[in-house]
Design a protein around this motif. Sequence first.
Motif, PDB file in Angstrom:
ATOM      1  N   PHE A  36     -77.055-139.093-133.200  1.00 33.69           N
ATOM      2  CA  PHE A  36     -77.209-140.369-132.509  1.00 33.69           C
ATOM      3  C   PHE A  36     -75.857-140.963-132.131  1.00 33.69           C
ATOM      4  O   PHE A  36     -75.694-141.554-131.072  1.00 33.69           O
ATOM      5  CB  PHE A  36     -78.025-141.357-133.349  1.00 33.69           C
ATOM      6  CG  PHE A  36     -79.489-141.119-133.257  1.00 33.69           C
ATOM      7  CD1 PHE A  36     -80.194-141.441-132.108  1.00 33.69           C
ATOM      8  CD2 PHE A  36     -80.177-140.553-134.323  1.00 33.69           C
ATOM      9  CE1 PHE A  36     -81.559-141.213-132.010  1.00 33.69           C
ATOM     10  CE2 PHE A  36     -81.537-140.317-134.239  1.00 33.69           C
ATOM     11  CZ  PHE A  36     -82.226-140.647-133.076  1.00 33.69           C
ATOM     12  N   PHE A  37     -74.871-140.803-133.011  1.00 34.42           N
ATOM     13  CA  PHE A  37     -73.515-141.261-132.727  1.00 34.42           C
ATOM     14  C   PHE A  37     -72.993-140.605-131.454  1.00 34.42           C
ATOM     15  O   PHE A  37     -72.446-141.262-130.577  1.00 34.42           O
ATOM     16  CB  PHE A  37     -72.632-140.932-133.943  1.00 34.42           C
ATOM     17  CG  PHE A  37     -71.198-141.355-133.814  1.00 34.42           C
ATOM     18  CD1 PHE A  37     -70.857-142.688-133.740  1.00 34.42           C
ATOM     19  CD2 PHE A  37     -70.189-140.404-133.804  1.00 34.42           C
ATOM     20  CE1 PHE A  37     -69.524-143.080-133.648  1.00 34.42           C
ATOM     21  CE2 PHE A  37     -68.862-140.780-133.710  1.00 34.42           C
ATOM     22  CZ  PHE A  37     -68.531-142.123-133.621  1.00 34.42           C
ATOM     23  N   LEU A  38     -73.190-139.287-131.336  1.00 32.79           N
ATOM     24  CA  LEU A  38     -72.741-138.566-130.141  1.00 32.79           C
ATOM     25  C   LEU A  38     -73.525-138.972-128.897  1.00 32.79           C
ATOM     26  O   LEU A  38     -72.948-139.148-127.821  1.00 32.79           O
ATOM     27  CB  LEU A  38     -72.880-137.062-130.353  1.00 32.79           C
ATOM     28  CG  LEU A  38     -71.820-136.387-131.201  1.00 32.79           C
ATOM     29  CD1 LEU A  38     -72.137-134.908-131.359  1.00 32.79           C
ATOM     30  CD2 LEU A  38     -70.442-136.571-130.608  1.00 32.79           C
ATOM     31  N   ILE A  39     -74.841-139.097-129.039  1.00 36.33           N
ATOM     32  CA  ILE A  39     -75.681-139.435-127.891  1.00 36.33           C
ATOM     33  C   ILE A  39     -75.272-140.771-127.282  1.00 36.33           C
ATOM     34  O   ILE A  39     -75.206-140.918-126.063  1.00 36.33           O
ATOM     35  CB  ILE A  39     -77.171-139.449-128.296  1.00 36.33           C
ATOM     36  CG1 ILE A  39     -77.659-138.027-128.526  1.00 36.33           C
ATOM     37  CG2 ILE A  39     -78.020-140.148-127.245  1.00 36.33           C
ATOM     38  CD1 ILE A  39     -79.046-137.948-129.138  1.00 36.33           C
ATOM     39  N   PHE A  40     -74.974-141.750-128.120  1.00 34.39           N
ATOM     40  CA  PHE A  40     -74.629-143.064-127.596  1.00 34.39           C
ATOM     41  C   PHE A  40     -73.170-143.187-127.192  1.00 34.39           C
ATOM     42  O   PHE A  40     -72.827-143.982-126.322  1.00 34.39           O
ATOM     43  CB  PHE A  40     -74.989-144.156-128.605  1.00 34.39           C
ATOM     44  CG  PHE A  40     -76.460-144.343-128.759  1.00 34.39           C
ATOM     45  CD1 PHE A  40     -77.225-144.818-127.702  1.00 34.39           C
ATOM     46  CD2 PHE A  40     -77.097-144.023-129.938  1.00 34.39           C
ATOM     47  CE1 PHE A  40     -78.592-144.976-127.817  1.00 34.39           C
ATOM     48  CE2 PHE A  40     -78.467-144.176-130.068  1.00 34.39           C
ATOM     49  CZ  PHE A  40     -79.213-144.662-129.008  1.00 34.39           C
ATOM     50  N   LEU A  41     -72.293-142.397-127.782  1.00 33.11           N
ATOM     51  CA  LEU A  41     -70.872-142.512-127.474  1.00 33.11           C
ATOM     52  C   LEU A  41     -70.433-141.615-126.327  1.00 33.11           C
ATOM     53  O   LEU A  41     -69.527-141.961-125.571  1.00 33.11           O
ATOM     54  CB  LEU A  41     -70.052-142.184-128.735  1.00 33.11           C
ATOM     55  CG  LEU A  41     -68.590-142.585-128.702  1.00 33.11           C
ATOM     56  CD1 LEU A  41     -68.466-144.093-128.550  1.00 33.11           C
ATOM     57  CD2 LEU A  41     -67.902-142.143-129.966  1.00 33.11           C
ATOM     58  N   TRP A  42     -71.064-140.461-126.188  1.00 29.70           N
ATOM     59  CA  TRP A  42     -70.643-139.481-125.195  1.00 29.70           C
ATOM     60  C   TRP A  42     -70.631-140.007-123.759  1.00 29.70           C
ATOM     61  O   TRP A  42     -69.655-139.815-123.032  1.00 29.70           O
ATOM     62  CB  TRP A  42     -71.502-138.234-125.275  1.00 29.70           C
ATOM     63  CG  TRP A  42     -70.724-136.970-125.120  1.00 29.70           C
ATOM     64  CD1 TRP A  42     -69.673-136.752-124.306  1.00 29.70           C
ATOM     65  CD2 TRP A  42     -70.950-135.772-125.814  1.00 29.70           C
ATOM     66  NE1 TRP A  42     -69.228-135.473-124.456  1.00 29.70           N
ATOM     67  CE2 TRP A  42     -69.997-134.849-125.373  1.00 29.70           C
ATOM     68  CE3 TRP A  42     -71.887-135.371-126.756  1.00 29.70           C
ATOM     69  CZ2 TRP A  42     -69.940-133.556-125.847  1.00 29.70           C
ATOM     70  CZ3 TRP A  42     -71.823-134.087-127.230  1.00 29.70           C
ATOM     71  CH2 TRP A  42     -70.859-133.189-126.780  1.00 29.70           C
TER      72      TRP A  42
END
Length: 102
Positions: A36-42
């Motif tokens: 989720f961290f990657l999905i929202f930050l990417w």
Amino acid sequence: MKDTSKVSKLLNTGRDPQEIQDWIFSLAPLGVAFTFFLIFLWPMDIPNKDMILASGVAAGFIGLESYWIFRGWRKNHMITIVLGLVGIAITIAAIWAYLNLF
């Protein structure tokens, strides 16, 4: 008289074979959180995104290792505590090297 101090318990308690399975399954929440961290930050266009990603990964692993130190303290497993501290030290060294050398 039997010595029942915490240090004595830490040195004399054996590990449960279930511990390895518990450790593997404790990685699942970390993987979900990181996804989720990657999905929202990417998709965001922010400066120094690589530093934020690296710091987030390091924070997740340090949090997981801290959990295992606490668990080792509760169950009187000295090796779990030592491995947790070693894991934190390696994570800090790796993040320091990434942020300062690359």
